[in-house]
Write a protein that holds these residues in place. Structure first.
Motif, short mmCIF file in Angstrom:
data_model
loop_
_atom_site.label_atom_id
_atom_site.label_comp_id
_atom_site.label_asym_id
_atom_site.label_seq_id
_atom_site.Cartn_x
_atom_site.Cartn_y
_atom_site.Cartn_z
N VAL A 36 10.26 3.79 4.48
CA VAL A 36 9.08 3.30 5.21
C VAL A 36 7.82 3.79 4.50
O VAL A 36 7.75 4.95 4.10
CB VAL A 36 9.07 3.84 6.67
CG1 VAL A 36 7.90 3.26 7.45
CG2 VAL A 36 10.39 3.55 7.37
N CYS A 37 6.84 2.90 4.35
CA CYS A 37 5.55 3.34 3.80
C CYS A 37 4.76 4.05 4.90
O CYS A 37 4.56 3.50 5.98
CB CYS A 37 4.75 2.18 3.24
SG CYS A 37 3.11 2.70 2.69
N LYS A 38 4.32 5.27 4.59
CA LYS A 38 3.65 6.05 5.63
C LYS A 38 2.24 5.54 5.91
O LYS A 38 1.64 5.91 6.90
CB LYS A 38 3.60 7.53 5.23
CG LYS A 38 2.88 7.81 3.95
CD LYS A 38 3.04 9.28 3.56
CE LYS A 38 2.67 9.49 2.10
NZ LYS A 38 2.98 10.83 1.62
N PHE A 39 1.71 4.69 5.04
CA PHE A 39 0.34 4.20 5.25
C PHE A 39 0.31 2.84 5.95
O PHE A 39 -0.42 2.65 6.89
CB PHE A 39 -0.43 4.15 3.93
CG PHE A 39 -0.67 5.51 3.38
CD1 PHE A 39 -1.66 6.32 3.93
CD2 PHE A 39 0.10 6.02 2.36
CE1 PHE A 39 -1.87 7.60 3.46
CE2 PHE A 39 -0.11 7.30 1.87
CZ PHE A 39 -1.10 8.10 2.42
N CYS A 40 1.11 1.90 5.45
CA CYS A 40 1.04 0.55 6.04
C CYS A 40 2.20 0.29 6.99
O CYS A 40 2.19 -0.71 7.70
CB CYS A 40 0.99 -0.51 4.95
SG CYS A 40 2.46 -0.56 3.92
N GLY A 41 3.21 1.17 6.99
CA GLY A 41 4.32 1.00 7.93
C GLY A 41 5.34 -0.04 7.52
O GLY A 41 6.31 -0.28 8.24
N MET A 109 5.08 6.32 -0.13
CA MET A 109 3.93 5.43 -0.26
C MET A 109 4.37 4.20 -1.04
O MET A 109 4.95 4.34 -2.11
CB MET A 109 2.79 6.14 -0.98
CG MET A 109 1.44 5.47 -0.71
SD MET A 109 0.10 5.99 -1.81
CE MET A 109 0.04 7.73 -1.56
N CYS A 110 4.10 3.02 -0.51
CA CYS A 110 4.51 1.80 -1.22
C CYS A 110 3.55 1.56 -2.40
O CYS A 110 2.45 2.08 -2.41
CB CYS A 110 4.54 0.61 -0.26
SG CYS A 110 2.92 -0.04 0.19
N PRO A 111 3.98 0.77 -3.39
CA PRO A 111 3.12 0.54 -4.56
C PRO A 111 1.75 -0.04 -4.19
O PRO A 111 0.74 0.34 -4.76
CB PRO A 111 3.92 -0.47 -5.39
CG PRO A 111 5.34 -0.27 -4.98
CD PRO A 111 5.29 0.13 -3.53
N ARG A 112 1.72 -0.95 -3.20
CA ARG A 112 0.43 -1.54 -2.83
C ARG A 112 -0.51 -0.47 -2.28
O ARG A 112 -1.68 -0.41 -2.65
CB ARG A 112 0.62 -2.66 -1.80
CG ARG A 112 -0.66 -3.44 -1.56
CD ARG A 112 -0.49 -4.58 -0.60
NE ARG A 112 -0.32 -4.10 0.77
CZ ARG A 112 -0.29 -4.88 1.84
NH1 ARG A 112 -0.36 -6.18 1.69
NH2 ARG A 112 -0.14 -4.38 3.03
N CYS A 113 0.01 0.39 -1.39
CA CYS A 113 -0.85 1.44 -0.82
C CYS A 113 -1.29 2.44 -1.88
O CYS A 113 -2.41 2.93 -1.83
CB CYS A 113 -0.14 2.14 0.33
SG CYS A 113 -0.07 1.12 1.81
N SER A 114 -0.41 2.74 -2.87
CA SER A 114 -0.84 3.70 -3.88
C SER A 114 -1.95 3.09 -4.73
O SER A 114 -2.85 3.80 -5.17
CB SER A 114 0.33 4.22 -4.71
OG SER A 114 0.97 3.17 -5.35
ZN LIG Z 1 2.11 0.76 2.18
#
Ligand SMILES: [Zn+2]
Ligand SMILES: [Zn+2]
Length: 207
Positions: A36-41, A109-114
């Protein structure tokens, strides 16, 4: 296994259906881990981070379980528990059961959020003109990007308009076409990749 007769319960070859289900259930792990991405979920499902829905969660669980012979339908899901219907093929026959699984959400963290965190952008769109128009166009560009899985890493409000920093120059161009805008284009060199020069596009547009 349980001594029941085929007069009373359905059999899958030489084992009764309830025992067949128990056998399959006993192979399921106590906890299913998902990414799970901790920023965008968004969750990792079928090779990408995608919004969490019953279908994407079912794919994520199926991947985690490595259950080739079962179809999984998520019925209910919470933070750390999921209720799912399993339809499994065994010895050429199908059995169906509903079970609860513990979910372990592994955060990253997903690539988009990073890229968002790093302030990544490929294009700057400089909207100029009456502020109400400028604000509406900046919002329209943001929606356009986000619907296509791109993002705005920042916006700067100036006296003369708004500068929007967008993650995709390809989509920024498509936005100009879609809105029939005629921007002045310029470029800035910002780096090299595999021996090729990387440019950022700057669009200056009266709205
Ligand atoms: Zn994300
Ligand atoms: Zn049995």
């Amino acid at each position: 296994m349980c001594g029941k007769s085929s007069n009373d319960v359905r059999f899958i070859v030489d084992i009764c259906e309830p025992c067949t289900i128990k056998k399959i259930q006993s192979t399921l792990p106590g906890v299913v881990a998902i990414r799970v991405c901790k920023f965008c979920g968004r969750i990792w499902s079928a090779g990408d981070f995608v919004p969490e829905r019953k279908d994407s969660l079912a794919v994520a669980i199926k991947q985690a379980l490595r259950q080739k012979d079962c179809m999984i339908d998520v019925l209910e899901s919470g933070q750390d528990l999921v209720k799912a219907r399993f339809t499994c093929e065994t010895q050429g026959k199908h059995v169906t059961f509903i079970t609860e699984l513990k979910l372990k959400r592994n955060y990253e963290m997903c690539p988009r959020c990073s890229r968002i965190k790093a302030g990544y952008y490929e294009a700057v769109v400089q909207f100029r003109g009456e502020m109400g128009h400028v604000e509406r166009m900046a919002a329209a560009l943001q929606r356009f990007m986000e619907r296509r899985d791109a993002f705005i890493s920042r916006t700067e409000t100036l006296k003369t308009g708004i500068d929007v920093y967008a993650s995709s120059k390809k989509l920024a161009s498509e936005f100009m076409l879609a809105w029939k805008l005629k921007p002045k284009r310029s470029y800035t060199l910002y780096g090299m990749k595999h021996g090729k020069k990387l440019y950022r596009n700057i669009y200056s547009v009266e709205v």
